[in-house]
Design a protein around this motif. Structure first.
Motif, PDB file in Angstrom:
ATOM      1  N   ASP A   9       0.862  -1.279  -0.094  1.00  0.00           N
ATOM      2  CA  ASP A   9       0.364  -0.095   0.342  1.00  0.00           C
ATOM      3  C   ASP A   9       0.900   1.629   0.147  1.00  0.00           C
ATOM      4  OD1 ASP A   9       1.155  -0.144   2.184  1.00  0.00           O
ATOM      5  OD2 ASP A   9      -1.123  -0.209   3.230  1.00  0.00           O
ATOM      6  N   LEU A  10       1.569   1.282  -0.532  1.00  0.00           N
ATOM      7  CA  LEU A  10       3.723   2.186  -0.599  1.00  0.00           C
ATOM      8  C   LEU A  10       1.596   4.132  -1.651  1.00  0.00           C
ATOM      9  CD1 LEU A  10       5.668   3.642  -0.213  1.00  0.00           C
ATOM     10  CD2 LEU A  10       6.855   2.693  -1.846  1.00  0.00           C
TER      11      LEU A  10
ATOM     12  N   ARG B  65       4.215  -1.294 -10.312  1.00  0.00           N
ATOM     13  CA  ARG B  65       4.231  -0.237  -8.741  1.00  0.00           C
ATOM     14  C   ARG B  65       5.069   0.850  -9.173  1.00  0.00           C
ATOM     15  NH1 ARG B  65       5.832  -3.567  -3.753  1.00  0.00           N
ATOM     16  NH2 ARG B  65       4.272  -2.184  -3.279  1.00  0.00           N
ATOM     17  N   LEU B  66       5.835   1.427  -9.995  1.00  0.00           N
ATOM     18  CA  LEU B  66       6.160   2.348 -10.046  1.00  0.00           C
ATOM     19  C   LEU B  66       4.786   3.613 -10.972  1.00  0.00           C
ATOM     20  CD1 LEU B  66       9.753   2.422 -11.040  1.00  0.00           C
ATOM     21  CD2 LEU B  66       9.369   3.075  -9.386  1.00  0.00           C
ATOM     22  N   THR B  67       4.332   2.915 -11.799  1.00  0.00           N
ATOM     23  CA  THR B  67       3.204   4.499 -12.392  1.00  0.00           C
ATOM     24  C   THR B  67       2.608   4.855 -10.961  1.00  0.00           C
ATOM     25  OG1 THR B  67       3.283   2.530 -14.376  1.00  0.00           O
ATOM     26  CG2 THR B  67       1.517   3.258 -14.276  1.00  0.00           C
ATOM     27  N   SER B  68       1.891   3.471 -10.062  1.00  0.00           N
ATOM     28  CA  SER B  68       0.691   3.522  -8.663  1.00  0.00           C
ATOM     29  C   SER B  68       1.760   5.168  -7.792  1.00  0.00           C
ATOM     30  CB  SER B  68       0.556   2.717  -8.029  1.00  0.00           C
ATOM     31  OG  SER B  68       2.539   2.300  -7.507  1.00  0.00           O
ATOM     32  N   LEU B  69       2.487   5.336  -8.986  1.00  0.00           N
ATOM     33  CA  LEU B  69       3.646   6.621  -7.361  1.00  0.00           C
ATOM     34  C   LEU B  69       3.270   7.792  -8.075  1.00  0.00           C
ATOM     35  CD1 LEU B  69       6.324   4.586  -5.455  1.00  0.00           C
ATOM     36  CD2 LEU B  69       4.191   4.536  -5.431  1.00  0.00           C
ATOM     37  N   VAL B  70       3.070   7.836  -9.761  1.00  0.00           N
ATOM     38  CA  VAL B  70       2.468   9.087 -10.313  1.00  0.00           C
ATOM     39  C   VAL B  70       2.255  10.074 -10.609  1.00  0.00           C
ATOM     40  CG1 VAL B  70       2.484   9.931 -12.813  1.00  0.00           C
ATOM     41  CG2 VAL B  70       3.857   8.026 -12.796  1.00  0.00           C
TER      42      VAL B  70
END
Length: 409
Positions: free
Chosen positions: A141-142, A170-175
């Motif tokens: 859930d980062l 996972r990186l796309t979810s941080l954009v």
């Protein structure tokens, strides 16, 4: 007009100067300006007493909060914080600042706990948050954690990672919610020795950077320098340029017993200062947001527990991420309110540079603030001792002072 207690006086290569230890501002003085400052340290000066050729100087003092009435009266205000969201990690690195007996044993805090903690940190004034661990990507859930920080009003959020779990998904979810992805490095090529990690993961880190850039996440590479890799600094700068990232350097800290041959000698530290000056870089323990740093700033201490704090995975609040020791615990962000922690912070005092026997007679003391109190504590078990990496700061400041004088005069 009278100088506040946050103003100090010193010399820069023989040139008189005054500095604001709250904002970092430094001003070199003429003979007339120096005489005026002598008076401003002892009493109020009226506008009529200001010489015509010092009017611009006084305007600068007023604009940059040098006078008594400019001192902060809003209470304790923390600007940045580390938030350790897990004690789990998929690596075991030499000199890891956050490694303790709970590593890979203690359960992760809940998202509810972290949301309360971030609300507390935001109320304390935190504008910049570094999400760390353990390894933060161990949490599924980062993105929710980072989003909650932004929802609390935190302006900038960084994630500090070892880079091994940075998949495209996972990186796309941080954009849009993480401003900086800071990836630690231990080697400048696939065949370089991995002094800290024990196994070289260079190709995996390059893949993480490619994935992050493709997703639209800003990447910052963060190598840790030590006795065996000082001369790799230029290669790291070149690597960052090649990859299109920013770069910052940390300096491996810990006891001689734990670091062994990686612990830098004074000769090594002096060489490191020369290398950093040649590259226009420096090393710091909190360069996630800054990348390169340059110039001079005034300070009377390291700022731990004053402008920055660190929260452990169990919610305990400490002055900085390198002082997670029971004697420095300042409350719990899961259980306490911002007002309760603010009271603890107000009572917490580190020795200022004028209180350090090894520093109080040094003419550079208001430029380094006595260095890092955490390193002194780790090395000697006492806050009031000399920063064991003092030689680095001394050599770095000699060059910085010369550059400042050349720019001003």
């Amino acid at each position: 007009m009278r100088f506040g207690d946050h103003i100090v006086r010193f010399n820069l290569g023989g040139i008189p100067a005054v500095g604001n230890t709250s904002t970092g501002s430094i001003v070199g003085l003429t003979k007339e300006g120096s005489s005026l400052c002598d008076v401003m340290f002892t009493r109020n000066v009226t506008e009529a007493e200001v010489p015509i050729n010092c009017a611009e100087l006084v305007d600068y003092f007023r604009e940059h909060e040098f006078f008594e009435e400019s001192e902060l009266k809003e209470g304790h205000r923390v600007r940045s914080a580390y938030l350790h969201v897990s004690n789990r990690c998929n690596l075991s690195c030499v000199g890891c600042y956050s490694k303790d007996d709970a590593r890979n044993v203690e359960s992760d805090p809940s998202l509810h706990q972290l949301k309360h903690a971030m609300a507390v940190l935001a109320e304390l004034g935190v504008e910049q948050l570094v999400i760390s661990g353990g390894e933060p990507f161990m949490r599924s859930d980062l993105p929710d954690v980072a989003r909650a920080a932004k929802d609390c009003g935190v302006n900038r959020v960084a994630v500090l990672t070892n880079g091994l779990l940075c998949t495209p998904e996972r990186l796309t979810s941080l954009v849009g919610i993480v401003d900086i992805l800071s990836i630690s490095f231990d080697g400048t090529s696939a065949d370089a020795p991995a002094y800290i990690r024990g196994e070289q993961r260079f190709d995996a880190l390059i893949g993480a950077i490619v994935n992050a850039k493709a997703a639209g996440v800003h990447v910052h590479i963060l190598p840790t320098l030590h006795a065996s890799n000082v001369d790799d600094a230029s290669a790291y700068v070149a690597l960052a340029e090649q990859l299109g990232t920013t770069v910052g350097f940390s300096l491996l800290s810990g006891s001689r017993e734990n670091l062994g041959d990686l612990y830098p000698s004074d000769t090594c530290l002096a060489h490191l200062a020369d290398v950093m000056c040649s590259l226009g870089q420096t090393v710091d323990d909190d360069v996630v947001f800054n990348g390169t740093r340059g110039g001079l700033s005034a300070c009377a201490g390291c700022g731990a527990g004053k402008v920055s704090v660190s929260m452990a995975a169990d919610g305990s609040v400490y002055p900085c991420h390198m002082l997670h020791y029971p004697e420095f615990r300042l409350g719990n962000a899961y259980a306490n309110s911002a007002d309760q922690i603010r009271e603890e912070l107000a009572d917490f005092c580190l020795p200022t540079v004028d209180e350090l026997d090894s520093c109080k007679d040094c003419d550079k003391r208001y430029l380094c603030g006595g260095g890092c109190r955490a390193r002194a504590f780790i090395r000697y078990g006492r806050m009031g001792k000399k920063d064991p990496y003092c030689t680095f700061y001394q050599h770095l400041l000699y060059t910085a002072v010369d550059e400042f004088i050349n720019e001003q005069y």
